[in-house]
Design a protein around this motif. Structure first.
Motif, short mmCIF file in Angstrom:
data_model
loop_
_atom_site.label_atom_id
_atom_site.label_comp_id
_atom_site.label_asym_id
_atom_site.label_seq_id
_atom_site.Cartn_x
_atom_site.Cartn_y
_atom_site.Cartn_z
N GLU A 1 28.08 48.23 -84.56
CA GLU A 1 27.48 48.10 -85.89
C GLU A 1 27.44 49.50 -86.49
N GLY A 2 28.35 49.76 -87.41
CA GLY A 2 28.37 51.05 -88.09
C GLY A 2 29.52 51.94 -87.69
N GLU A 3 29.98 52.69 -88.67
CA GLU A 3 31.13 53.58 -88.46
C GLU A 3 30.80 54.76 -87.55
N LEU A 4 29.63 55.35 -87.70
CA LEU A 4 29.28 56.51 -86.88
C LEU A 4 29.20 56.14 -85.40
N ASP A 5 28.61 54.99 -85.09
CA ASP A 5 28.56 54.55 -83.69
C ASP A 5 29.96 54.30 -83.16
N THR A 6 30.86 53.83 -84.01
CA THR A 6 32.24 53.60 -83.60
C THR A 6 32.93 54.92 -83.26
N ILE A 7 32.68 55.94 -84.06
CA ILE A 7 33.26 57.26 -83.80
C ILE A 7 32.71 57.83 -82.49
N VAL A 8 31.40 57.70 -82.27
CA VAL A 8 30.80 58.18 -81.02
C VAL A 8 31.42 57.45 -79.83
N ALA A 9 31.53 56.12 -79.93
CA ALA A 9 32.09 55.34 -78.82
C ALA A 9 33.54 55.73 -78.54
N SER A 10 34.36 55.77 -79.57
CA SER A 10 35.79 55.97 -79.33
C SER A 10 36.20 57.43 -79.21
N ALA A 11 35.81 58.26 -80.14
CA ALA A 11 36.28 59.65 -80.14
C ALA A 11 35.55 60.53 -79.14
N ILE A 12 34.26 60.28 -78.93
CA ILE A 12 33.49 61.14 -78.02
C ILE A 12 33.45 60.57 -76.60
N LEU A 13 33.18 59.27 -76.48
CA LEU A 13 33.01 58.67 -75.16
C LEU A 13 34.28 58.05 -74.60
N GLY A 14 35.30 57.89 -75.42
CA GLY A 14 36.56 57.33 -74.95
C GLY A 14 36.54 55.83 -74.74
N ILE A 15 35.63 55.13 -75.38
CA ILE A 15 35.52 53.67 -75.27
C ILE A 15 36.28 53.07 -76.45
N PRO A 16 37.28 52.25 -76.20
CA PRO A 16 37.97 51.61 -77.33
C PRO A 16 36.94 50.84 -78.17
N ALA A 17 36.92 51.09 -79.48
CA ALA A 17 35.89 50.47 -80.32
C ALA A 17 36.37 50.29 -81.75
#
Length: 133
Positions: A22-38
């Motif tokens: 839910e939300g673009e910033l959480d998506t960036i944290v998940a994918s770009a920082i944590l490496g979780i496809p999101a």
């Protein structure tokens, strides 16, 4: 429309799992920082039923809604998570601490605590036992 970060596009098609945030910033944290496809839904009301078919090829779909309890006692993020989980097969709702979203958790706890959220209990226990060996 779903939000997808540039880093997500490299590996999501080959992954067995994906997160819907839910939300673009959480998506960036998940994918770009944590490496979780999101992928991200820009707000609770932005989910559309036709999005469901985009997740049919994944073995596991993690739903990451904000845990934002409002003054009236409602929790739009939890409602979002339940709604999406009912529509997307093979989904698991990720429970975040009260009053937090994934970005808040990342900032407060840093990578280790957030990384543990992305695994099922069995996978986490296996990873944990391998680290102590």
């Amino acid at each position: 429309m779903l939000f997808r970060s540039v880093s997500q596009s490299r590996y999501s098609l080959s992954s067995e799992y994906i997160a819907i945030c839910e939300g673009e910033l959480d998506t960036i944290v998940a994918s770009a920082i944590l490496g979780i496809p999101a992928v991200g839904v820009p707000g609770v009301q932005a989910w559309k039923p036709h999005f469901t078919r985009m997740f049919s090829g994944y073995g596991r779909v993690y739903i990451v809604g904000d845990n934002d309890i409002k003054e009236d006692g409602s929790n739009p993020g939890a409602e979002f998570s339940r709604m999406v989980a009912q529509e997307v097969s093979n989904s698991t709702i990720v429970s975040l601490p009260a009053g937090m979203d994934l970005n808040d958790l990342y900032i407060e706890s840093q990578v280790e605590a957030v990384a543990n959220v992305s695994y099922t209990d069995l996978e986490y226990e296996e990873r944990k036992s391998n680290q102590t060996s």
